[in-house]
Design an enzyme around this catalytic site. Structure first.
Site, short mmCIF file in Angstrom:
data_model
loop_
_atom_site.label_atom_id
_atom_site.label_comp_id
_atom_site.label_asym_id
_atom_site.label_seq_id
_atom_site.Cartn_x
_atom_site.Cartn_y
_atom_site.Cartn_z
N GLU A 35 10.12 -6.76 -14.12
CA GLU A 35 9.00 -5.70 -14.03
C GLU A 35 9.40 -4.27 -13.74
O GLU A 35 10.16 -3.83 -13.01
CB GLU A 35 7.91 -6.07 -13.11
CG GLU A 35 6.72 -5.19 -12.93
CD GLU A 35 5.93 -5.10 -14.31
OE1 GLU A 35 5.82 -3.69 -14.68
OE2 GLU A 35 5.82 -5.97 -15.24
N GLY A 202 -14.33 5.88 -30.33
CA GLY A 202 -13.60 4.41 -30.51
C GLY A 202 -14.81 3.73 -29.73
O GLY A 202 -15.26 3.88 -28.69
N SER A 203 -15.42 2.60 -30.48
CA SER A 203 -16.54 1.81 -29.82
C SER A 203 -16.26 0.33 -29.57
O SER A 203 -17.00 -0.37 -29.77
CB SER A 203 -17.74 2.13 -30.59
OG SER A 203 -17.75 1.28 -31.88
N GLU A 209 -17.45 0.43 -22.83
CA GLU A 209 -17.40 0.00 -21.15
C GLU A 209 -17.39 1.49 -20.67
O GLU A 209 -18.19 1.61 -19.68
CB GLU A 209 -16.30 -0.89 -20.83
CG GLU A 209 -16.47 -2.22 -21.04
CD GLU A 209 -15.34 -3.24 -20.51
OE1 GLU A 209 -15.51 -4.36 -20.70
OE2 GLU A 209 -14.17 -2.55 -19.79
N GLY A 292 -7.92 1.61 -29.52
CA GLY A 292 -7.24 0.55 -29.51
C GLY A 292 -5.91 0.57 -28.76
O GLY A 292 -5.44 1.68 -28.10
N LEU A 339 -6.13 -9.98 -25.06
CA LEU A 339 -6.75 -10.47 -23.99
C LEU A 339 -6.11 -11.01 -23.06
O LEU A 339 -5.37 -12.09 -23.34
CB LEU A 339 -7.97 -11.49 -24.44
CG LEU A 339 -9.00 -10.63 -25.60
CD1 LEU A 339 -9.97 -11.82 -26.18
CD2 LEU A 339 -9.69 -9.57 -24.93
N ALA A 340 -6.45 -10.85 -21.61
CA ALA A 340 -5.50 -11.19 -20.65
C ALA A 340 -5.62 -12.89 -20.44
O ALA A 340 -4.60 -13.53 -20.36
CB ALA A 340 -6.15 -10.94 -19.34
N HIS A 341 -6.80 -13.48 -20.76
CA HIS A 341 -7.11 -14.80 -20.84
C HIS A 341 -6.08 -15.55 -21.97
O HIS A 341 -5.59 -16.64 -21.90
CB HIS A 341 -8.50 -15.39 -20.68
CG HIS A 341 -9.28 -14.78 -21.65
ND1 HIS A 341 -9.73 -13.42 -21.31
CD2 HIS A 341 -9.89 -15.11 -22.95
CE1 HIS A 341 -10.57 -12.74 -22.25
NE2 HIS A 341 -10.81 -14.03 -23.19
N HIS A 465 -33.17 -25.12 -14.03
CA HIS A 465 -34.15 -24.34 -14.09
C HIS A 465 -34.43 -23.64 -12.55
O HIS A 465 -34.35 -24.51 -11.90
CB HIS A 465 -35.36 -24.97 -14.61
CG HIS A 465 -36.66 -24.07 -14.76
ND1 HIS A 465 -36.85 -23.03 -15.41
CD2 HIS A 465 -37.58 -24.01 -13.67
CE1 HIS A 465 -37.77 -22.56 -15.23
NE2 HIS A 465 -38.31 -23.14 -14.30
#
Length: 486
Positions: A35, A202-203, A209, A292, A339-341, A465
């Site tokens: 790292e 950028g959208s 967010e 991006g 994506l992290a997942h 419910h």
């Protein structure tokens, strides 16, 4: 050799990297991670986690501003910008320490520095990695100091090398971050003061967010999107629904808009934007570039070794294998969805195959995407347009939050759930949601798709419910005209 031969060295300790190393250690492999900046990677330190902490603060602020609707009285509502930022940094620091603990617990060595693969592994010989002192290669990202107990730069050897170096913000000409007027995500997450006006270029999920965050905290926000639809990767109907909610909240959105010029001035930023045959001038205190990300493939020795690249990321097949023996790639650097997942699951699949376990393919159609704006957006599988373009005959169900008792009680009636089924087989092939807590609800549809659930399966499932999850049942029922509460 002066250093031990590792079974696996992972370059990068983001979500994919540290999970791969831990899983490898669980399987009895001797593992290390290299790292250069932050244990936990960008996601944990300057991406997914701190942004969600900031968005949570904005959510609480938004709810407090609606106190009268709930029969409550709140006086003197305000916020402390430095405290908001400090909380998000504290959350990241806690998780950073947690990842360090997990690596130590699993006896994964941490090597601090910048890695270059000197020699690829062969069936008979380990590969060689040269680790140099870390440098601030991207100055907009603050440099962390090396944690205690890590190994120093040097030459290391491994039978398998996994590249998990992630991605960084894409920089377009004329939109280079300067830390003052034009921001990257780093400055947007740690501003010395919150601006009164903001332009977001950028959208996608990142841009939306930040637009939602700053608008909730009172800024005048304008979003510029080149394409005709915001959230371009989302189902068109859901994106349009979300756009209406954002505009209702006061966000100005310009689609089909091309920036002609950006100029920095003493009091902010001025942008000339071309829309169709016309042109509009925008002015704001700050501009966020959210156009991006690009994979971190440089400086690793990949081209010299002949590792194939594809669209700026590392080309892989199977469980992260590249075209060069003994070198693997996972996560953002291995291509979309970034994506992290997705990175975590790729890391597990990769080291399990290295350890001799049967490889399990990752179906990218079943990877959920989430945007943590207000309202939230979440999706998995095919959009309606994609399904129809594929020639699939579909059954489409829709259910609005206004028909859900929990949503009404919670004061969160602006939402919709959309489900898409293959008319021939009945199988769920897509789910798209916009509204409160959909980022938590989407996992139900992900599990359903993973298990091959059909419209009939979901229709027979008992949902508790009162919960927002009942909108998922009703949407599934609506696909065959059987919705009960609308």
């Amino acid at each position: 050799m002066d250093t031990p031969i590792y079974d696996v060295i992972v370059i990068g300790s983001g979500p994919g990297g540290y999970v791969a190393a831990i899983r490898g250690a669980q399987l009895g492999l001797k593992c290390a991670v290299v790292e250069r900046k932050h244990i936990g990677g960008i996601c944990l330190n300057w991406g997914c986690i701190p942004t969600k902490a900031l968005l949570r603060s904005a959510e609480v602020y938004h709810l407090a501003s609606r106190a009268k609707e709930f029969g409550l009285t709140v006086e003197g509502l305000g916020y402390d910008p430095s405290a908001l930022v400090q909380r998000s940094r504290s959350v990241s620091a806690q998780l950073n320490a947690g990842v360090g603990f997990l690596l130590k617990k699993n006896k994964v060595d941490v090597i601090w520095g910048e890695a270059e693969i000197s020699c690829a592994p062969t069936p008979g010989e380990p590969g060689k990695i040269l680790v140099r002192e870390s440098t601030a290669a991207h100055p907009q990202e603050p440099q962390s100091s090396a944690p205690k107990g890590v190994l120093s730069p040097g030459t290391y050897h491994a039978r398998h090398i996994v590249v998990a170096t992630g991605a960084r913000a894409r920089v377009l000409p004329g939109l280079e971050p300067d830390r003052e007027r034009v921001w990257s995500y780093i400055e947007a997450m740690s501003p010395p003061a919150f601006p009164k006006s903001l332009i977001v270029v950028g959208s996608g999920a990142i841009g939306i967010e930040f637009a939602s965050l700053y608008r909730t905290l009172g800024a005048d926000v304008t979003v510029i999107e080149l394409l005709p639809q915001i959230l371009p990767a989302e189902d068109a109907e859901i994106a349009l629904f979300a756009r209406k909610q954002f505009e209702k909240a006061g966000i100005k959105i310009l689609t089909g808009a091309r920036r002609s010029s950006i100029s920095k001035e003493a009091d902010g930023v001025r942008a000339m934007v071309t829309i169709g045959d016309g042109m509009e001038e925008l002015a704001a205190e700050r501009l966020i570039s959210a156009v991006g990300v690009v994979g971190n493939t440089e400086g690793l020795g990949l081209e010299r070794l002949g590792v194939a690249l594809e669209n700026g990321t590392i080309a892989t097949r199977g469980a992260g294998r590249t075209n060069v023996h003994g070198i693997y790639a996972i996560g953002d650097v291995a291509g979309p969805p970034m994506l992290a997942h997705k990175a975590e699951h790729e890391g597990v699949a990769c080291v399990e195959e290295i350890a001799g376990h049967a490889a399990h393919a990752l179906d990218k159609q079943r990877i959920p995407a989430c945007t943590y704006s207000h309202p939230q957006i979440a999706s998995v599988g095919l959009t309606e347009a994609e399904a129809r373009t594929n020639g699939t005959e579909v059954l489409v169900g829709r259910f609005p939050y206004i028909g859900n008792g929990k949503a009404i009680a919670a004061g969160e009636t602006n939402g919709i759930v959309k489900t898409i089924f293959d008319a021939g087989t009945g199988r769920l092939i897509g789910a798209h949601m916009c509204g409160a807590e959909v980022t938590e609800l989407i996992q139900g549809f992900v599990i359903a798709m993973e298990c091959g659930a059909t419209q009939s399966d979901l229709a027979r499932t008992v949902f508790p419910h009162p919960t927002l999850s009942e909108t998922m049942l009703e949407s599934s029922l609506a696909a065959t005209g059987r919705a009960l509460h609308i």
